[in-house]
Each structure stands twice: as structure tokens, then as C-alpha cells.
Design an enzyme around this catalytic site. Structure first.
Site, PDB file in Angstrom:
ATOM      1  N   MET A 169       0.850  -1.191   0.000  1.00 47.94           N
ATOM      2  CA  MET A 169       0.000   0.000   0.000  1.00 47.94           C
ATOM      3  C   MET A 169       0.890   1.247   0.000  1.00 47.94           C
ATOM      4  O   MET A 169       0.461   2.326   0.409  1.00 47.94           O
ATOM      5  CB  MET A 169      -0.926  -0.010   1.212  1.00 47.94           C
ATOM      6  CG  MET A 169      -1.881  -1.206   1.185  1.00 47.94           C
ATOM      7  SD  MET A 169      -3.427  -0.941   2.057  1.00 47.94           S
ATOM      8  CE  MET A 169      -2.830  -0.679   3.705  1.00 47.94           C
ATOM      9  N   HIS A 178       9.520  -3.652   3.205  1.00 51.10           N
ATOM     10  CA  HIS A 178       9.048  -3.933   1.841  1.00 51.10           C
ATOM     11  C   HIS A 178      10.230  -4.265   0.923  1.00 51.10           C
ATOM     12  O   HIS A 178      10.158  -5.165   0.095  1.00 51.10           O
ATOM     13  CB  HIS A 178       8.337  -2.709   1.248  1.00 51.10           C
ATOM     14  CG  HIS A 178       7.097  -2.296   1.988  1.00 51.10           C
ATOM     15  ND1 HIS A 178       7.040  -1.163   2.757  1.00 51.10           N
ATOM     16  CD2 HIS A 178       5.869  -2.868   2.050  1.00 51.10           C
ATOM     17  CE1 HIS A 178       5.819  -1.050   3.264  1.00 51.10           C
ATOM     18  NE2 HIS A 178       5.094  -2.058   2.861  1.00 51.10           N
TER      19      HIS A 178
HETATM   20  O1  PAF Z   1       0.045  -5.544   3.864  1.00 52.93           O
HETATM   21  C1  PAF Z   1      -0.400  -4.673   3.086  1.00 52.93           C
HETATM   22  O2  PAF Z   1       0.254  -3.690   2.779  1.00 52.93           O
HETATM   23  C2  PAF Z   1      -1.805  -4.848   2.525  1.00 52.93           C
HETATM   24  O3  PAF Z   1      -2.663  -5.411   3.463  1.00 52.93           O
HETATM   25  C3  PAF Z   1      -1.847  -5.629   1.204  1.00 52.93           C
HETATM   26  C4  PAF Z   1      -1.397  -7.055   1.390  1.00 52.93           C
HETATM   27  C5  PAF Z   1      -0.968  -4.936   0.171  1.00 52.93           C
HETATM   28  C6  PAF Z   1      -3.280  -5.665   0.675  1.00 52.93           C
HETATM   29  O4  PAF Z   1      -3.776  -4.377   0.454  1.00 52.93           O
END
Ligand code: PAF
Length: 278
Positions: free
Chosen positions: A26, A33
């Protein structure tokens, strides 16, 4: 790095790619990430990330409105990490008119306990968007952080229920040097909230060290006391659970595995963390 803003552009970017590693996000990206991007690269996969703040997983509209967005910085980070394709859809692209009620799965107890109890509908929204993204990207492997431990179990269940040929990889939580789990929400913490937010990690390591020495109820009571002494943090839940069913455990047995899960508020900011205990 290619950027696809709609379904057509995405399918052109992915045309002829056979081994795809996918990192749904997101945005507001941090080293957690990027460790997922890195793992996909190490495995030699064509690495695709998506950035989409999914409205259907926010049970609190204020949280959705305040969700940090910094797409330009995110794209730079993904580029430096070696990501090959970024899917950057708008809401209409993910949820075309009339499709809002599709892909609402039933995850049973997994979607109603702990995170699910405090964020009703959250996992329905996560399952919905991840299903749509999986259909569009068609990854061979998808990477998720273990920080969202219950989410990871939900996604594993989604893939199992839907018979999707996708390997789900859970990657270790990346922490700041003082133990705070990295999260997009951390940037909203003020100085004293940030200072006290290390309590979540302290509580998890405390319960790990006490696991074999104290009853689990005593550990729960100790943890509550630790939070009563905090000026900035309010405990929402803490528990020691059997991770496969997400149900509270009573006492230590050598043949079982245990996990601690925690959620607390710093002002309006909700923080979660977890740790495997044994
Ligand atoms: O973990 C996240 O950032 C969100 O829950 C995801 C998996 C991208 C789904 O919107």
C-alpha cells in the site's frame, strides 16, 4: 523499471514473463518492503510490486484518509531495489463499477479473532484485493512480511481455498535498531510516542523469556501492568496463541509451537507486532 497504471499496461509489461515474484503493497515503503523485493530478486524472479491503498480493508475511514502516500519516493526506492514492474492502479481499475462485492471470501475464525475482532471486515478486504491482484499479476511466488502475521495466514488460506498455484513466502519482520517493527504507520508517531513504542517489542521478548517459567495467565497480567505504566500507549490486545488456529494457549508443552501477538494504540496510531516464542 516499467510503470503500469491500468490492466492493459500491466498485461503488456508482463507479456512473456514466466517466473514472476510479486510484492503487493500500500506504498509508504520502508526497508521491510524492500527486503521482499530483494528476496524476489535473489530467487531470480521477474519482480513486480503493486502500490494501491485498498479502501475495502479499512474499517476506520479516518485511518484510510490518513494513510501516508508518497508515490514518488516509493518509485525511487523500488527502482533502486531492482524492481522491474510497478502496478499503480486507481480504485476504478481494481474495483470496476458493479464488482465491489466480488471475491469476498470466508476465512472462518481466522478473520474474526484478534486483528479481525478489532478491525471487523479487515481481512475480507485484504482477501478481496489480494485475490484481484493475484488474478491480474498471475505471480508464481508472492512475498509478505511476517509483521502482519494474521494477514499472512489469511493469504495462505486464500491460496489454498482457491487452489491458486502461487507460493506464499513470509519474510522476517525488519526492525529499527531499538526493536520497533518497521511499519508505514511509524512515520505518524510523535517523538514521545516513538520513544515508548519500543514497549511492544520489549513485551514480546519478555514473554519469550518467561514462556517456560510462568503460567501464560501470569505473563498476560504482567504485560497489562507494563502498559498501565506507559503514558503514551494503550494496549488493545496481547495474547499467547497456537499460531495455526489463532486460539489462546494455556500452558507450555514441549511438542507445541507458540506465538505472541500484540496490538496497541499510540494516540490514534495503531501498532501491531508478533513473535514466535517456541
Ligand atoms: O500488507 C499490506 O500492505 C496490505 O494489506 C496488502 C497485502 C498490500 C493488501 O492491500
Amino acid at each position: 523499471m516499467k510503470i503500469a497504471k491500468n490492466r492493459e499496461e500491466l498485461s503488456i509489461c508482463l507479456n512473456s514473463k514466466t517466473q514472476i515474484g510479486f510484492i503487493p503493497t500500500m506504498g509508504a515503503l520502508h526497508d521491510g518492503h524492500l527486503s521482499l523485493v530483494n528476496e524476489s530478486k535473489v530467487r531470480g524472479l521477474t519482480t513486480v510490486a503493486s502500490i494501491f491503498v485498498n479502501p475495502t480493508q479499512f474499517n476506520d475511514p479516518k485511518d484510510f484518509e490518513k494513510y501516508p502516500i508518497d508515490t514518488e519516493a516509493d518509485l525511487e526506492k523500488l527502482q533502486s531495489a531492482g524492481c522491474e514492474v510497478v502496478f499503480l492502479p486507481n480504485r476504478q481499475e481494481i474495483y470496476p463499477v458493479g464488482s465491489e462485492d466480488l471475491y469476498l471470501h470466508d476465512f472462518g475464525d481466522l478473520e474474526t479473532r484478534f486483528e479481525g475482532a478489532f478491525r471487523p471486515g479487515h481481512f475480507k478486504g485484504v482477501g478481496q484485493v489480494v485475490h484481484i491482484l493475484f488474478d491480474l499479476v498471475k505471480p508464481n511466488t508472492a512475498f509478505f512480511g511476517q509483521k502482519d502475521f494474521q494477514q499472512l495466514q489469511v493469504i495462505k488460506r486464500l491460496v489454498q481455498q482457491e487452489n491458486m498455484p502461487i507460493e506464499i513466502v513470509g519474510m522476517p519482520t525488519i526492525r529499527e535498531s531499538d526493536g520497533l517493527a518497521m511499519s508505514s504507520r511509524n512515520r505518524r508517531l510523535n517523538e514521545s510516542q516513538r520513544f515508548e513504542s519500543t514497549l511492544l517489542h520489549k513485551v514480546l521478548t519478555y514473554s519469550k523469556t518467561r514462556l517456560k517459567q510462568q503460567s501464560f495467565n501470569d505473563i498476560r497480567l504482567e504485560v497489562q501492568k507494563m502498559f498501565t505504566d506507559s503514558a503514551e500507549l494503550e494496549l488493545e490486545y496481547f495474547d499467547i496463541i497456537y499460531p495455526d488456529q489463532f486460539i489462546p494457549a494455556d500452558r507450555f508443552r514441549e511438542d507445541k509451537t507458540y506465538h505472541a501477538v500484540i496490538s496497541a494504540y499510540a494516540g490514534e496510531i495503531r501498532l501491531i507486532d508478533n513473535m514466535q516464542l517456541a
